[in-house]
Design a protein around this motif. Structure first.
Motif, PDB file in Angstrom:
ATOM      1  N   ALA A 294       0.834  -1.202   0.000  1.00 44.80           N
ATOM      2  CA  ALA A 294       0.000   0.000   0.000  1.00 44.80           C
ATOM      3  C   ALA A 294       0.868   1.250   0.000  1.00 44.80           C
ATOM      4  N   LEU A 295       1.919   1.239   0.807  1.00 53.53           N
ATOM      5  CA  LEU A 295       2.815   2.396   0.864  1.00 53.53           C
ATOM      6  C   LEU A 295       3.559   2.577  -0.461  1.00 53.53           C
ATOM      7  N   ALA A 296       4.006   1.470  -1.056  1.00 51.65           N
ATOM      8  CA  ALA A 296       4.710   1.558  -2.334  1.00 51.65           C
ATOM      9  C   ALA A 296       3.784   2.090  -3.428  1.00 51.65           C
TER      10      ALA A 296
ATOM     11  N   TRP B 202       4.795   2.778  13.556  1.00 52.04           N
ATOM     12  CA  TRP B 202       4.210   3.293  14.795  1.00 52.04           C
ATOM     13  C   TRP B 202       2.765   3.732  14.593  1.00 52.04           C
ATOM     14  N   CYS B 203       2.411   4.174  13.397  1.00 55.71           N
ATOM     15  CA  CYS B 203       0.999   4.470  13.116  1.00 55.71           C
ATOM     16  C   CYS B 203       0.147   3.227  13.332  1.00 55.71           C
ATOM     17  N   VAL B 204       0.595   2.122  12.761  1.00 55.16           N
ATOM     18  CA  VAL B 204      -0.151   0.868  12.895  1.00 55.16           C
ATOM     19  C   VAL B 204      -0.213   0.440  14.356  1.00 55.16           C
TER      20      VAL B 204
ATOM     21  N   LEU C  86      -5.655   1.554   6.641  1.00 50.32           N
ATOM     22  CA  LEU C  86      -6.386   2.802   6.872  1.00 50.32           C
ATOM     23  C   LEU C  86      -5.605   3.765   7.759  1.00 50.32           C
ATOM     24  N   LEU C  87      -4.757   3.232   8.610  1.00 54.73           N
ATOM     25  CA  LEU C  87      -3.976   4.094   9.496  1.00 54.73           C
ATOM     26  C   LEU C  87      -2.926   4.897   8.744  1.00 54.73           C
ATOM     27  N   VAL C  88      -2.499   4.415   7.587  1.00 55.94           N
ATOM     28  CA  VAL C  88      -1.438   5.095   6.843  1.00 55.94           C
ATOM     29  C   VAL C  88      -1.891   5.584   5.473  1.00 55.94           C
TER      30      VAL C  88
END
Length: 495
Positions: A137-139, A402-404, A173-175
């Motif tokens: 998802a981040l990529a 840390w968000c997760v 959803l957190l990121v």
């Protein structure tokens, strides 16, 4: 004899619906072979959004299918492509054709291919990427996609990740900085209402739409779905021809998964079917289609774990209408969602005052970490030297981690994490000079360190306390690393 459809007018559109210009938050999965023009037209006319499944398909078929969709509906639609499962030369021509035809939306899956995303975005095409992990998802976000589809391990067909949908959706959803849809085991309105309540902006329907009149799946496949239960599905790598190695699929158990044809690892190419002159091989990823003949039982009978909710083959419009009506009813019966802008109230009237204070502080940290992750991601893109880029990438991965963790900690305390990103992001990105922005980034990290030290004495949960301690140590280490790199005069960190 005509039958009235359920009332489907009460399920509100989401921001993603507005972007895709569909009425309801329901998306037809771009299932290769199965999602052809008839099904896409039926779903879009019923108020959903439809993807044509065009993986590895010849240009002539893509051109024909796009034309037929446009003849059948004026509504937007998408084309689904899979770079990892397609010959690079064919893929390049497919992308050229989508650009030429001005396809409104392109869906992608499996490995993130930044160059493909960049080409599509440059042509003004809305890009959606299906992912199976937070890293993917981040990529995909970093590559510039417009929206994400989170796929849980419950999904039928090719399955990218190994997490349950509920867990993976919560983490992404957190990121997430773009709208998120959810896929995997969704077959009725209660499933849809559940993932919407969790924060997804649309539900993706796969197995539920295979068993429809308009689906291009063969009747044998449809009837097997009607008779199946979740326990009849299996995640296997037995069907591998046409895809990269170790690409697992969820299918109905059959003679292949029972190893009645031997092991796929040392099998010769054996023809078990035909599609208009194209051989269908044993162990291939081809599923039975209307256009095929052969041994359907030994083909890949894709099915998600929600298959038990499929009890009949019916028109797609009827299924969509019933799912929407069920979802609307479930939303009405559910408790009102919490107000995300007021994290203190998440604890509820039965939470102790001390617990409310911890939740509020955790949510404050989550907002800060979400903002810090965005700053790090954007700054890494702008860094000119490899050492700085690598360091900021590492900081970004930490911030996401840390968000997760913070989101899960808030849920452990029976509350719901907020969705806001702190104002730190706007303030940091307004600083054009990377050297000065890094100073500001470290100031933010020091603020987090101070807040963690204030919070730790208030925490009674040992697991949460341990995670927060690790977060504190990591932030202190990152502060030192950023300071050291700046002090060494990295060329991209100063003028």
């Amino acid at each position: 004899m005509s039958h009235s459809l359920p009332n489907a007018r009460e399920l509100a559109p989401t921001p993603l619906c507005q972007m895709l210009r569909c009425r309801y938050p329901l998306i037809l999965a771009g299932m290769g072979g199965v999602s052809r023009h008839e099904l896409v037209i039926a779903v879009t006319e019923a108020g959903g959004f439809g993807f044509l499944g065009m993986v590895r398909e010849p240009l002539s078929l893509i051109r024909s299918e796009v034309a037929k969709v446009r003849q059948g509906t004026y509504r937007p639609f998408g084309v689904n492509l899979i770079p990892a499962g397609t010959d690079p030369q064919l893929l390049s021509r497919q992308i050229d054709l989508c650009i030429e035809l001005r396809v409104p939306v392109v869906g992608l899956f499996w490995d993130v291919a930044p160059e493909v995303i960049a080409r599509l975005r440059a042509a003004g095409i809305f890009v959606v990427h299906q992912v199976g992990s937070v890293d993917d998802a981040l990529a995909a976000q970093q590559a510039g996609v417009d929206a994400l589809i989170v796929q849980g391990v419950e999904a039928g067909g090719h399955v990218r990740g190994r997490q349950k949908l509920e867990e993976l959706l919560a983490s992404v959803l957190l990121v997430a900085q773009v709208p998120v849809a959810a896929a995997g085991g969704i077959t009725d309105g209660r499933d849809v209402a559940r993932i919407l309540a969790q924060g997804a902006q649309a539900a993706v329907l796969g197995t539920a739409m295979v068993a429809t009149d308009e689906s291009f799946a063969h009747d044998y496949h449809k009837q097997r779905l009607v008779r199946a239960q979740a326990c009849d599905t299996i995640l296997t790598e037995d069907f591998y021809i046409n895809w990269p190695p170790h690409a697992a699929v969820r299918v109905l158990e059959n003679s292949v998964t029972h190893r009645e044809h031997g092991s796929p690892c040392d099998a010769e190419r054996i023809v078990i079917g035909d599609e208009e002159g194209r051989p269908i091989y044993l162990f291939s990823t081809d599923s039975p289609l209307r256009s095929m003949t052969g041994d359907y039982e030994a083909m890949a009978l894709y099915a998600g774990m929600g298959v038990g909710g499929i009890t009949a083959v019916e028109p797609a419009a009827r299924r969509i209408a019933r799912i929407v009506a069920e979802a609307a009813q479930a939303c009405r019966l559910a408790a009102p969602p919490p107000e995300l802008s007021s994290p203190v109230c998440y604890a509820g009237e039965f939470e102790r005052e001390a617990n409310e204070a911890v939740i509020a502080r955790l949510d404050e940290l989550l907002e800060a970490e979400r903002a810090g992750a965005r700053v790090a991601m954007e700054t890494a893109r702008q860094a000119q030297s490899a050492p700085l880029r690598d360091l900021i990438d590492a900081v970004h991965r930490d911030e996401v981690k840390w968000c997760v963790m913070l989101g899960h900690a808030i849920r452990e305390l029976d509350a719901a994490p907020g969705s806001r990103a702190g104002a730190f992001y706007e303030k940091a990105m307004a600083i054009a000079d990377i050297h000065q922005r890094l100073v500001f980034l470290n100031r933010g990290q020091r603020w987090v360190v101070r807040k963690l030290r204030e919070l730790l004495p208030l925490v009674n949960d040992p697991a949460i306390e341990q995670n927060l301690t690790e977060m504190l140590i990591a932030h202190e280490a990152n502060i030192d690393k950023v300071d050291a790199l700046r002090e060494n005069g990295d060329p991209s960190a100063s003028r």
